[in-house]
Write a protein that holds these residues in place. Sequence first.
Motif, PDB file in Angstrom:
ATOM      1  N   ALA A   1      -7.503   3.152  -0.105  1.00 17.72           N
ATOM      2  CA  ALA A   1      -7.455   1.777  -0.602  1.00 17.72           C
ATOM      3  C   ALA A   1      -6.354   1.605  -1.637  1.00 17.72           C
ATOM      4  CB  ALA A   1      -8.815   1.386  -1.181  1.00 17.72           C
ATOM      5  N   ALA A   2      -6.230   2.570  -2.542  1.00 18.04           N
ATOM      6  CA  ALA A   2      -5.189   2.482  -3.564  1.00 18.04           C
ATOM      7  C   ALA A   2      -3.797   2.557  -2.945  1.00 18.04           C
ATOM      8  CB  ALA A   2      -5.380   3.602  -4.591  1.00 18.04           C
ATOM      9  N   PHE A   3      -3.645   3.398  -1.933  1.00 19.66           N
ATOM     10  CA  PHE A   3      -2.333   3.557  -1.315  1.00 19.66           C
ATOM     11  C   PHE A   3      -1.930   2.320  -0.516  1.00 19.66           C
ATOM     12  CE2 PHE A   3       0.340   5.192   2.260  1.00 19.66           C
ATOM     13  CZ  PHE A   3       1.474   5.440   1.490  1.00 19.66           C
ATOM     14  N   VAL A   4      -2.886   1.682   0.135  1.00 19.76           N
ATOM     15  CA  VAL A   4      -2.564   0.465   0.886  1.00 19.76           C
ATOM     16  C   VAL A   4      -2.003  -0.601  -0.057  1.00 19.76           C
ATOM     17  CG1 VAL A   4      -3.560  -1.458   2.171  1.00 19.76           C
ATOM     18  CG2 VAL A   4      -4.160   0.890   2.786  1.00 19.76           C
ATOM     19  N   GLY A   5      -2.642  -0.790  -1.195  1.00 23.69           N
ATOM     20  CA  GLY A   5      -2.129  -1.754  -2.163  1.00 23.69           C
ATOM     21  C   GLY A   5      -0.760  -1.369  -2.683  1.00 23.69           C
ATOM     22  N   TYR A   6      -0.573  -0.104  -2.966  1.00 22.51           N
ATOM     23  CA  TYR A   6       0.705   0.407  -3.445  1.00 22.51           C
ATOM     24  C   TYR A   6       1.803   0.190  -2.407  1.00 22.51           C
ATOM     25  CZ  TYR A   6       4.054   3.952  -5.171  1.00 22.51           C
ATOM     26  OH  TYR A   6       5.171   4.619  -5.620  1.00 22.51           O
ATOM     27  N   ALA A   7       1.521   0.543  -1.161  1.00 17.73           N
ATOM     28  CA  ALA A   7       2.527   0.417  -0.101  1.00 17.73           C
ATOM     29  C   ALA A   7       2.869  -1.039   0.175  1.00 17.73           C
ATOM     30  CB  ALA A   7       2.022   1.098   1.172  1.00 17.73           C
ATOM     31  N   ARG A   8       1.883  -1.927   0.092  1.00 24.62           N
ATOM     32  CA  ARG A   8       2.162  -3.354   0.297  1.00 24.62           C
ATOM     33  C   ARG A   8       3.141  -3.872  -0.756  1.00 24.62           C
ATOM     34  NH1 ARG A   8      -0.459  -6.572   3.757  1.00 24.62           N
ATOM     35  NH2 ARG A   8      -2.320  -5.787   4.832  1.00 24.62           N
ATOM     36  N   ASP A   9       3.015  -3.390  -1.970  1.00 31.04           N
ATOM     37  CA  ASP A   9       3.928  -3.804  -3.026  1.00 31.04           C
ATOM     38  C   ASP A   9       5.325  -3.209  -2.842  1.00 31.04           C
ATOM     39  OD1 ASP A   9       2.042  -5.317  -4.306  1.00 31.04           O
ATOM     40  OD2 ASP A   9       1.549  -3.801  -5.815  1.00 31.04           O
ATOM     41  N   ARG A  10       5.374  -1.949  -2.467  1.00 39.43           N
ATOM     42  CA  ARG A  10       6.649  -1.237  -2.487  1.00 39.43           C
ATOM     43  C   ARG A  10       7.401  -1.306  -1.168  1.00 39.43           C
ATOM     44  NH1 ARG A  10       7.727   4.704  -5.293  1.00 39.43           N
ATOM     45  NH2 ARG A  10       9.995   4.657  -5.020  1.00 39.43           N
TER      46      ARG A  10
END
Length: 314
Positions: free
Chosen positions: A152-161
Motif C-alpha cells: 500500500a505504501a509503495f503504490v502511493g509512492y509510485a503514483r507520486d513519483r
Amino acid sequence: MGAVDVRRSGPGPVRLGICCATIAACVPYLALKVMWLSGSSAGAATAAGAAELLDARHLVGDVITGLMELAAIALVLALTFPWGRRLPRVLALGPVWAATGLLAPIALGLPVGLVAQVVLGGSPAPADNGLQGWVYAVVYGGFVAQAVGLLAAFVGYARDRWPVVFRIRVPELAPRRPGPLVTPAAVVVLGYAAMLLAWSVSGARWGGPAGFDTAGQKSFLLAQGLLVAGGAVAVLSLVRRRGSGRVLPRVAVAWAGTGVAVTSGPTHIALSNNGAVSALFAAVSLAGAVCGVVLLVAGASAVASPASDGAAAR
C-alpha cells in the motif's frame, strides 16, 4: 515518469496510518529477535528447542533477520514521507523488489495453506519443531501485515513519483530488441517454477527443500512456483510487446515473479538445517536466481518508453 513534488509538508492521514500499522507489524518479530539475542528462550516448546534458539547458527540468523526488519521500518518511512522521493530510484526500488520476493509467497500462500489445513486436519506447524504455536502466528501474521502495508505504501509512492506507469499501454512502449539471453533465461525460470510446484506436492521427496511437510508449509512453495512462472511469462509479454492493454498489471506480475525467482532459492538454502539441501535443489534454485536477474533487467529495459526516459533519473 512525472515530476517529483517534495514540497509537501507530510503524508496524509491514510498514508500515515499505513506507515504506523506496518511499523507496528514489525515490532513483535523484532522483539522476539531481541529477546533471543539477549539469551531468552521465549516461545520454545521443549528443552531441545530452547537450546537450538541459542546456538550460534540461530543467533547469527537473528542478527541478520533483525536488521532486515529494521530495514523494513526504514523502507516504509521512506515510502511515506517526502524525503523518500529524493532517494535515487535504485535505493527506492531495490529494497521494495527484494521485500516483494520474500513476502509475497507468504502473503498469498499462507491463507490458502490455512484453509487447506482446516480441510485436511492437523496443525499447520511442523511436528517436533521445538516452538510453541503462538510464535508462528505472531511471525507469519506479522509478515502478511508487513506485505500488505509495504504494498500500500509503495503504490502511493509510485503514483507520486512515476505516474506514467499507471496509465501507459503496451503499444506506447519504446521498441526494443530482446536480448539473446531473455528466452533461454525464461525457459530456465519456468523450469524452476515447475519444480517448485512439484515440490509443493512432494515436499522433500524429489529433491525439494527439507522441512516442508504440512499443507500450510507446502502452500508457500505453491505460491512461489505460481509467482515465478507468472513473472517469466509477464517479462516475455513485455519484451515482445504482446497485446494492447495497460503495462501496469504485467509490470506488477513481472516485479513479483522475478523477485521470488531471485530470492527464494538462496533463502531456502540459508534457512536449511545445517545446509541440508539436495544437489538438485541447489542447482535448480541457483540457476533460477541467476536467470531471474536476467529477466529483471530485461523487464526493466522493456518498460522504458519515450514518456518515461526523461523522468527515469528523478
